[in-house]
Write an enzyme that holds these catalytic residues in place. Structure first.
Site, PDB file in Angstrom:
ATOM      1  N   HIS A   1     -10.928 -16.027  -8.628  1.00  0.00           N
ATOM      2  CA  HIS A   1     -10.258 -14.895  -7.940  1.00  0.00           C
ATOM      3  C   HIS A   1     -11.316 -13.849  -7.601  1.00  0.00           C
ATOM      4  O   HIS A   1     -11.785 -13.125  -8.476  1.00  0.00           O
ATOM      5  CB  HIS A   1      -9.184 -14.279  -8.844  1.00  0.00           C
ATOM      6  CG  HIS A   1      -8.377 -13.222  -8.173  1.00  0.00           C
ATOM      7  ND1 HIS A   1      -6.993 -13.194  -8.228  1.00  0.00           N
ATOM      8  CD2 HIS A   1      -8.725 -12.144  -7.436  1.00  0.00           C
ATOM      9  CE1 HIS A   1      -6.541 -12.148  -7.548  1.00  0.00           C
ATOM     10  NE2 HIS A   1      -7.591 -11.489  -7.060  1.00  0.00           N
TER      11      HIS A   1
ATOM     12  N   ASP B   1     -11.384 -11.047 -10.224  1.00  0.00           N
ATOM     13  CA  ASP B   1     -10.750 -10.035  -9.367  1.00  0.00           C
ATOM     14  C   ASP B   1     -11.742  -8.916  -9.045  1.00  0.00           C
ATOM     15  O   ASP B   1     -11.360  -7.770  -8.846  1.00  0.00           O
ATOM     16  CB  ASP B   1      -9.489  -9.456 -10.012  1.00  0.00           C
ATOM     17  CG  ASP B   1      -8.584  -8.786  -8.979  1.00  0.00           C
ATOM     18  OD1 ASP B   1      -8.809  -8.965  -7.769  1.00  0.00           O
ATOM     19  OD2 ASP B   1      -7.654  -8.070  -9.398  1.00  0.00           O
TER      20      ASP B   1
ATOM     21  N   HIS C   1     -15.077  -1.353  -3.924  1.00  0.00           N
ATOM     22  CA  HIS C   1     -14.725  -0.230  -3.046  1.00  0.00           C
ATOM     23  C   HIS C   1     -15.862   0.776  -3.146  1.00  0.00           C
ATOM     24  O   HIS C   1     -16.350   1.031  -4.262  1.00  0.00           O
ATOM     25  CB  HIS C   1     -13.441   0.473  -3.520  1.00  0.00           C
ATOM     26  CG  HIS C   1     -12.205  -0.355  -3.374  1.00  0.00           C
ATOM     27  ND1 HIS C   1     -11.462  -0.395  -2.214  1.00  0.00           N
ATOM     28  CD2 HIS C   1     -11.584  -1.184  -4.247  1.00  0.00           C
ATOM     29  CE1 HIS C   1     -10.435  -1.208  -2.383  1.00  0.00           C
ATOM     30  NE2 HIS C   1     -10.481  -1.706  -3.604  1.00  0.00           N
TER      31      HIS C   1
ATOM     32  N   ASN D   1      -7.254 -10.730   1.616  1.00  0.00           N
ATOM     33  CA  ASN D   1      -6.682  -9.417   2.004  1.00  0.00           C
ATOM     34  C   ASN D   1      -7.683  -8.551   2.753  1.00  0.00           C
ATOM     35  O   ASN D   1      -7.981  -7.425   2.374  1.00  0.00           O
ATOM     36  CB  ASN D   1      -6.110  -8.678   0.775  1.00  0.00           C
ATOM     37  CG  ASN D   1      -7.159  -8.328  -0.261  1.00  0.00           C
ATOM     38  OD1 ASN D   1      -8.183  -9.007  -0.380  1.00  0.00           O
ATOM     39  ND2 ASN D   1      -6.933  -7.271  -1.009  1.00  0.00           N
TER      40      ASN D   1
ATOM     41  N   ARG E   1     -14.781  -9.245   0.683  1.00  0.00           N
ATOM     42  CA  ARG E   1     -14.793  -8.327   1.834  1.00  0.00           C
ATOM     43  C   ARG E   1     -15.462  -8.977   3.035  1.00  0.00           C
ATOM     44  O   ARG E   1     -15.530 -10.189   3.127  1.00  0.00           O
ATOM     45  CB  ARG E   1     -15.478  -6.988   1.475  1.00  0.00           C
ATOM     46  CG  ARG E   1     -15.013  -6.358   0.164  1.00  0.00           C
ATOM     47  CD  ARG E   1     -13.530  -6.097   0.097  1.00  0.00           C
ATOM     48  NE  ARG E   1     -13.181  -5.246  -1.037  1.00  0.00           N
ATOM     49  CZ  ARG E   1     -11.994  -5.242  -1.624  1.00  0.00           C
ATOM     50  NH1 ARG E   1     -11.042  -6.063  -1.222  1.00  0.00           N
ATOM     51  NH2 ARG E   1     -11.749  -4.416  -2.614  1.00  0.00           N
TER      52      ARG E   1
ATOM     53  N   HIS F   1       0.315 -12.596  -6.829  1.00  0.00           N
ATOM     54  CA  HIS F   1       0.159 -11.243  -7.372  1.00  0.00           C
ATOM     55  C   HIS F   1       1.535 -10.895  -7.930  1.00  0.00           C
ATOM     56  O   HIS F   1       2.439 -10.541  -7.187  1.00  0.00           O
ATOM     57  CB  HIS F   1      -0.284 -10.254  -6.290  1.00  0.00           C
ATOM     58  CG  HIS F   1      -0.511  -8.873  -6.823  1.00  0.00           C
ATOM     59  ND1 HIS F   1      -1.756  -8.280  -6.871  1.00  0.00           N
ATOM     60  CD2 HIS F   1       0.342  -7.975  -7.377  1.00  0.00           C
ATOM     61  CE1 HIS F   1      -1.654  -7.070  -7.420  1.00  0.00           C
ATOM     62  NE2 HIS F   1      -0.384  -6.863  -7.728  1.00  0.00           N
TER      63      HIS F   1
ATOM     64  N   LYS G   1      -2.073 -16.975  -0.836  1.00  0.00           N
ATOM     65  CA  LYS G   1      -1.902 -15.855  -1.767  1.00  0.00           C
ATOM     66  C   LYS G   1      -0.629 -15.111  -1.421  1.00  0.00           C
ATOM     67  O   LYS G   1      -0.415 -14.708  -0.285  1.00  0.00           O
ATOM     68  CB  LYS G   1      -3.108 -14.906  -1.654  1.00  0.00           C
ATOM     69  CG  LYS G   1      -3.048 -13.669  -2.531  1.00  0.00           C
ATOM     70  CD  LYS G   1      -3.262 -13.986  -4.000  1.00  0.00           C
ATOM     71  CE  LYS G   1      -3.047 -12.759  -4.884  1.00  0.00           C
ATOM     72  NZ  LYS G   1      -4.191 -11.862  -4.906  1.00  0.00           N
TER      73      LYS G   1
ATOM     74  N   ALA H   1      -7.816   1.085  -5.623  1.00  0.00           N
ATOM     75  CA  ALA H   1      -7.677   0.244  -6.812  1.00  0.00           C
ATOM     76  C   ALA H   1      -8.672  -0.903  -6.775  1.00  0.00           C
ATOM     77  O   ALA H   1      -8.793  -1.580  -5.747  1.00  0.00           O
ATOM     78  CB  ALA H   1      -6.263  -0.311  -6.886  1.00  0.00           C
TER      79      ALA H   1
ATOM     80  N   LEU I   1      -5.304  -2.825  -9.879  1.00  0.00           N
ATOM     81  CA  LEU I   1      -3.917  -3.268  -9.882  1.00  0.00           C
ATOM     82  C   LEU I   1      -3.872  -4.770 -10.134  1.00  0.00           C
ATOM     83  O   LEU I   1      -4.650  -5.495  -9.510  1.00  0.00           O
ATOM     84  CB  LEU I   1      -3.243  -2.941  -8.544  1.00  0.00           C
ATOM     85  CG  LEU I   1      -2.968  -1.451  -8.323  1.00  0.00           C
ATOM     86  CD1 LEU I   1      -2.529  -1.198  -6.894  1.00  0.00           C
ATOM     87  CD2 LEU I   1      -1.905  -0.950  -9.301  1.00  0.00           C
TER      88      LEU I   1
END
Ligand code: DOR
Ligand code: ZN
Length: 354
Positions: free
Chosen positions: A18, A255, A259, A46, A22, A143, A106, A271, A227
């Protein structure tokens, strides 16, 4: 030999099941860290806009491979591609995805986390697509949090199990499901208790190392905010027990979610914890403290590959009990990124591949 005397560990090369890589300059900045420690990673879809089609996933894969070629070490690193499931993902897309080598979809409940606006509004709307996934052998990565504003933030995972996951498992017993980044005792128990070989879970380093006090220790600490949010100590202990137990149903998924530091240290902090830089060392610390270093290899290098029905990696990596200080910040395009535990000392150091 008592585990306290183990000062060198050689394990089969691990995978990260996971990961957020980016795109663009951010991708180039973070890819080398994962490629150094892991042979493969499940790449989260995402982006903005999200990766919803096979064509987009293949184009993203090409960008990752191009970034890998430029950034040097770890040139064998293999990105395993996923699609972002929406209310409108067509069953025919699943056939195309499988043919192109996409391994999973996902499921983000709409609004649950970063870039999830296009997520699923009602899981039942995706049932025809889930049926196609079950048939084609693609995995569903979940998720697992409800977004109902009536439900307390800390209860969202447990309520998701009751309201959605139990029904989904009953409807599609042949669909392989990974309950991503579990954070609660309820999550760990659910995965353990179901006599269901098609259900597994990933566990992040931050949820194994910290409880929610870390977010508020002496002031608001945005680099501990991710999150699903960190939970209370009873939950952390349940996750440690599950991950270090040797059970094949739990495996490594960092995960790691980079950022820019300025976006986390703001009035609307983003998050995500950036853990890729010292991922294996963080996990080694958890397994060491639990007296379970002998189970680290299964969790990091075997259970995930077996569940995904992919071959285990051929190489090996070395970890040494040697203190290191995590950099306080690293470059991230034209800005900077602050790793989890930045400035702190870790007991273990990744010492390369054999
Ligand atoms: O903390 C998180 N960050 N949780 C997620 O689910 C998404 C991730 C991100 O993409 O930044
Ligand atoms: Zn994630």
């Amino acid at each position: 030999m008592s585990e306290a005397t183990i000062d060198r560990l050689v394990i089969d090369t691990p995978d990260d099941w996971h990961l957020h890589l980016r795109d663009g300059a951010a991708l180039s900045a973070v890819l080398p860290a994962s490629a150094r420690q892991f042979a493969r990673a499940i790449v989260m879809p995402n982006l903005r806009p999200p990766v919803t089609t096979t064509a987009q996933a293949m184009a993203y894969r090409e960008r990752i491979l191009a970034a890998r070629a430029v950034t040097g070490p770890g040139s064998g690193f293999e990105p395993l591609m996923t699609l972002y499931l929406t209310d409108n993902t067509a069953p025919q897309e699943i056939v195309r995805a499988r043919q192109a080598g996409v391994v999973a979809l996902k499921l983000y409940p709409q609004g649950a986390t970063t870039n999830s606006d296009a997520g699923v509004s009602d899981i039942r709307r995706t049932y025809r697509t889930l049926e196609a996934m079950q048939r084609e052998g693609l995995l569903l990565l979940v998720h697992g949090e409800v977004t109902d504003p009536q439900v307390d933030l800390f209860d969202r995972e447990a309520v998701f199990i009751e309201r959605h996951l139990i029904a989904l498992r009953r409807e599609f017993p042949g669909l392989r499901v990974v309950f991503e980044h579990i954070t609660t005792r309820e999550g760990a128990q659910y995965v353990l208790q179901e006599d269901d070989q098609n259900l597994a879970a990933t566990v992040t380093p931050q949820h194994l190392l910290f409880n929610r006090n870390a977010i508020f220790q002496g002031g608001l600490r945005p680099h501990y905010y991710c999150l699903p949010v960190l939970k209370g100590e009873e939950h952390r202990l349940a996750l440690v027990a599950a991950a270090t137990s040797g059970s094949t149903r739990f495996f490594l998924g960092t995960d790691s979610a980079p950022h820019a530091a300025v976006l986390k240290e703001s009035s609307m902090g983003h998050a995500g914890c950036y853990t890729a830089l010292t991922a294996l060392e963080l996990y080694a610390q958890v397994f060491d403290e639990a007296g379970a270093l002998h189970h680290l290899e299964g969790f990091a290098s075997h259970h995930g590959a077996d569940f995904y029905r992919l071959p285990r990696n051929a190489g090996r990596v070395v970890l040494e009990r040697r203190a290191q200080t995590v950099p306080a910040a690293v470059p991230f395009g034209d800005t900077e990124l602050k790793p989890l535990c930045g400035g702190e000392t870790l007991a273990w150091t990744f010492a390369g591949s054999l």
